[in-house]
Enzyme design. Structure first.
Site, PDB file in Angstrom:
ATOM      1  CG  PHE A 127      -2.372  -0.130   0.922  1.00  0.00           C
ATOM      2  CD1 PHE A 127      -2.861  -1.262   0.307  1.00  0.00           C
ATOM      3  CD2 PHE A 127      -3.276   0.876   1.253  1.00  0.00           C
ATOM      4  CE1 PHE A 127      -4.206  -1.410   0.023  1.00  0.00           C
ATOM      5  CE2 PHE A 127      -4.619   0.748   0.981  1.00  0.00           C
ATOM      6  CZ  PHE A 127      -5.100  -0.398   0.357  1.00  0.00           C
ATOM      7  CD  GLN A 248      -6.118  10.257   2.393  1.00  0.00           C
ATOM      8  OE1 GLN A 248      -6.837   9.271   2.455  1.00  0.00           O
ATOM      9  NE2 GLN A 248      -4.909  10.299   2.930  1.00  0.00           N
ATOM     10  CG  HIS A 250      -8.508   7.426  -2.741  1.00  0.00           C
ATOM     11  ND1 HIS A 250      -8.045   6.883  -3.913  1.00  0.00           N
ATOM     12  CD2 HIS A 250      -8.306   6.473  -1.795  1.00  0.00           C
ATOM     13  CE1 HIS A 250      -7.591   5.660  -3.684  1.00  0.00           C
ATOM     14  NE2 HIS A 250      -7.723   5.398  -2.406  1.00  0.00           N
ATOM     15  CG  LEU A 260     -12.163   3.979  -2.826  1.00  0.00           C
ATOM     16  CD1 LEU A 260     -11.156   5.108  -2.980  1.00  0.00           C
ATOM     17  CD2 LEU A 260     -12.268   3.562  -1.365  1.00  0.00           C
ATOM     18  CD  GLU A 263      -2.871   3.748  -1.271  1.00  0.00           C
ATOM     19  OE1 GLU A 263      -1.788   3.554  -0.707  1.00  0.00           O
ATOM     20  OE2 GLU A 263      -3.672   4.638  -0.922  1.00  0.00           O
ATOM     21  NE  ARG A 294      -5.204   6.146   0.315  1.00  0.00           N
ATOM     22  CZ  ARG A 294      -6.152   5.542   1.007  1.00  0.00           C
ATOM     23  NH1 ARG A 294      -6.919   6.244   1.838  1.00  0.00           N
ATOM     24  NH2 ARG A 294      -6.336   4.245   0.893  1.00  0.00           N
ATOM     25  CG  HIS A 361     -10.888   8.683   0.536  1.00  0.00           C
ATOM     26  ND1 HIS A 361     -11.858   7.738   0.269  1.00  0.00           N
ATOM     27  CD2 HIS A 361      -9.919   8.037   1.248  1.00  0.00           C
ATOM     28  CE1 HIS A 361     -11.494   6.577   0.782  1.00  0.00           C
ATOM     29  NE2 HIS A 361     -10.335   6.729   1.394  1.00  0.00           N
ATOM     30  NE  ARG A 406      -7.504   7.400   6.106  1.00  0.00           N
ATOM     31  CZ  ARG A 406      -7.621   6.452   5.174  1.00  0.00           C
ATOM     32  NH1 ARG A 406      -6.842   5.376   5.215  1.00  0.00           N
ATOM     33  NH2 ARG A 406      -8.493   6.585   4.181  1.00  0.00           N
TER      34      ARG A 406
END
Length: 603
Positions: A127, A248, A250, A260, A263, A294, A361, A406
């Site tokens: 990730f 955030q 995404h 979404l 990731e 991100r 996001h 994050r």
């Protein structure tokens, strides 16, 4: 359950603990509290297994080292501090990372059906931002249940809560916190959609686990129910929200829809291309490339599109390629993405790329808490004052483990670790079945009066019209890139939106299944959070993590290595916004790691 009628359509309940929200954080706390013999109620405006945790796809981060890459929780700690752009509190981050492995094993023993390696261990995938040796190698740290990890965790927690006799109040909309004159929280007022009754829930402890407010934006990955109700209630109770400027985006929301694309697609080997066929992330993050954090990837996509290298007729999206992974691997590990891409983009991912753009996001900010989930009211120097009887956990809260940005797969870990810690603290603070003091009507009747005023009042403006105005303002003025001129214009336009709230009228004046009324209550919560976001973003004159100011492009640790505490003081058609600051905690309080001082953040 203790319940008595105290007036027309009003019912009264007493519990040791009342949790508002039945997502991953709320149900992990409910499980811990119920298993300690605390009489626990969990209120949810949707069926618990429809809570937004169900949409978390790619994984939950923990250093199990199941893929043999030598991963450790100390590496996880470093990555999370770096990912937060040094705004995360290192005491909270160390706790989350050190307790991560145990949290995953507990979930496994509860019955979460994680994907498995050939040797039977929990499968872990790459990730963004998760590395070994301070960025030298990527680390496979995201424990996955295919690409439906949140779904698997949420269903398992619900089953465990039922086993331990948690009482669920399903399709109940929390209206406001019951606060006394000394600032103690003693319960919550809620509205039952099914029969229109109002309910007074008195409790020794109220836990807000209501998630984020993604629906402040026109394009977001969040469901329509993600309206940050707990944070809205906290603001009306006179409490601050922390670090709300950090939203955030995404990098891979489906173009034109916002749904979404996890990731995990890039973690499994997918990559991004511009209209020149370039894997452009090499320019922005030479080492991590498509698996940078991100905020870095989102800004890269935005720049590629702004500079004319986007794809499609209007050069306004980027292509995410995964067909090269092979149909068998895609269906085995990314089955949910196959379905999502087909439904929302009409794309067969085994042969064609997915059109993606950065999309709102996650809220890194929220209700400020300590590492036990206790809500913080004021900070004076090194003295922190908490609110008796009130906790917050999950995306509704700001511990702060995510800081300015994050890392992917850390959100689920946040829910589980701090949901459990809140339960452990509650077991120390609340004696089961302790009698409740009498609850004066003056503490809850103003809440009911406000509810009735919203139901009966208004002019000609509709909820949908005003909500759309707010969302478009946020999308235009508080996006991936920001500047003072745009933010100040957004502040003025949002102030006019807020002034129009009393003019909203309802076509349906009833109480039973009145979704128009529910959306108006949600809009009040969204509006307060939109105000905190734009005011906090205007005030922070630097770029850090997800907060990218074109007019202040550098991080300024001398001036801004601190948390923002934003207070909104609503007054009919006007509101004032004030600020305080809170120090970032740079020293871990558990052994095994040392403080990581701020340095330039490179991927």
């Amino acid at each position: 359950m203790s319940m008595a009628s105290i007036g027309p359509h009003i019912c009264y309940h007493t519990y040791d603990v009342v949790i508002v929200g039945a997502g991953g954080a709320g149900m992990r706390a409910a499980l811990g509290m119920s298993s300690k013999n605390l009489k626990t109620a969990c209120l949810s405006k949707v069926f618990p297994t429809r809570s937004h945790t169900v949409s978390a796809q790619g994984g939950i981060a923990a250093a199990l080292n199941n893929m043999g890459d030598g991963d450790s929780w100390q590496d996880h700690f470093y990555d999370t501090v770096k990912g937060s752009d040094w705004l995360g509190d290192q005491d909270a981050i160390a706790i989350m990372c050190a307790e991560g492995a145990e949290a995953i094993i507990e979930l496994e023993h509860m019955g979460v059906p994680f994907s498995r390696t050939a040797t039977g261990h929990i499968y872990q995938r790459l990730f963004g931002g998760h590395t070994r040796n301070k960025g030298k190698q990527m680390a496979a740290r995201a424990c996955a249940a295919a690409d439906r990890t949140g779904h698997a965790i949420l269903h398992t927690l619900y089953q465990q809560c039922l086993k331990h006799n948690t009482t669920f109040y399903i399709e109940y909309v929390a209206i406001d916190l019951i606060m006394d004159e000394k600032g103690r929280c003693s319960g919550v007022v809620a509205w039952c959609l099914e029969d229109g009754t109002l309910h007074i829930f008195q409790a020794h402890l109220v836990v807000l686990a209501t998630g984020g407010a993604g629906r402040t934006y026109a394009s977001c990955t969040a469901a329509h129910m993600c309206t940050g109700d707990g944070a809205g209630m906290a603001v009306r109770a006179g409490l601050p929200l922390q670090d709300m400027e950090f939203v955030q985006f995404h990098p891979t929301g489906i173009y034109g829809v916002g749904a979404l694309i996890t990731e995990a697609v890039r973690g499994e080997g997918g990559y991004l291309l511009n209209n020149k066929g370039e894997r452009f992330m090499e320019r922005y993050a030479p080492h991590a490339k498509d698996l940078a954090s991100r905020d870095v990837v989102s800004r890269a996509l935005a720049i590629e599109i702004q500079e004319g290298r986007g794809c499609g007729e209007n050069n306004d999206y980027i292509e995410l390629h995964l067909a090269h992974l092979g149909a068998d691997a895609i269906h085995a590990r990314l089955g949910g993405i196959v379905e999502t891409a087909k439904r929302f983009a009409n794309v067969d991912v085994t042969s064609h790329p997915i059109p993606v753009v950065p999309t709102a996001h996650y809220n890194m900010g929220g209700i400020p808490t300590n590492t036990h989930g206790e809500v913080i009211r004021h900070v004076v120097g090194s003295k922190v004052e908490t609110v008796p009887g009130l906790m917050a956990i999950g995306e509704a809260a700001c511990v702060s483990v995510h800081g300015a940005n994050r890392l992917g797969a850390n959100s689920l870990l946040d829910l589980i670790v701090f949901g459990k810690r809140a339960a452990e603290k509650a077991a120390l603070c609340v004696r089961p079945q302790t009698a409740h003091a009498p609850l004066p009507k003056i503490h809850y009747m103003p809440i009911i009066d406000r509810f009735e005023s919203l139901r009966q009042g208004g002019d000609t403006l509709t909820t949908a019209e005003l909500r759309t105005r707010m969302q478009k303002i946020m999308q235009k003025h508080v996006g991936v890139f920001r500047d003072g001129k745009t933010l100040n214009a957004g502040k003025k336009e949002l102030a006019r939106c807020f002034a129009d709230l009393p003019h909203v009228t309802l076509a349906d004046k009833s109480r039973i299944w009145n979704t128009d009324l529910m959306e108006l209550l949600e809009l009040h919560n969204l509006m307060l959070q939109a105000l905190t976001i734009v005011h906090s973003a205007t005030r922070r004159t630097e770029s850090r993590g997800s907060h990218a100011r074109a007019d202040y492009p550098r991080r300024d640790d001398y001036k801004w290595l601190k948390h923002t505490l934003c207070y909104v003081h609503p007054n009919n058609e006007e509101c004032t916004v004030t600020f305080a600051n809170r120090k970032v905690i740079l020293s871990p309080t558990i052994g095994g790691v040392h403080s990581i001082p701020p340095v330039a953040r490179m991927y």
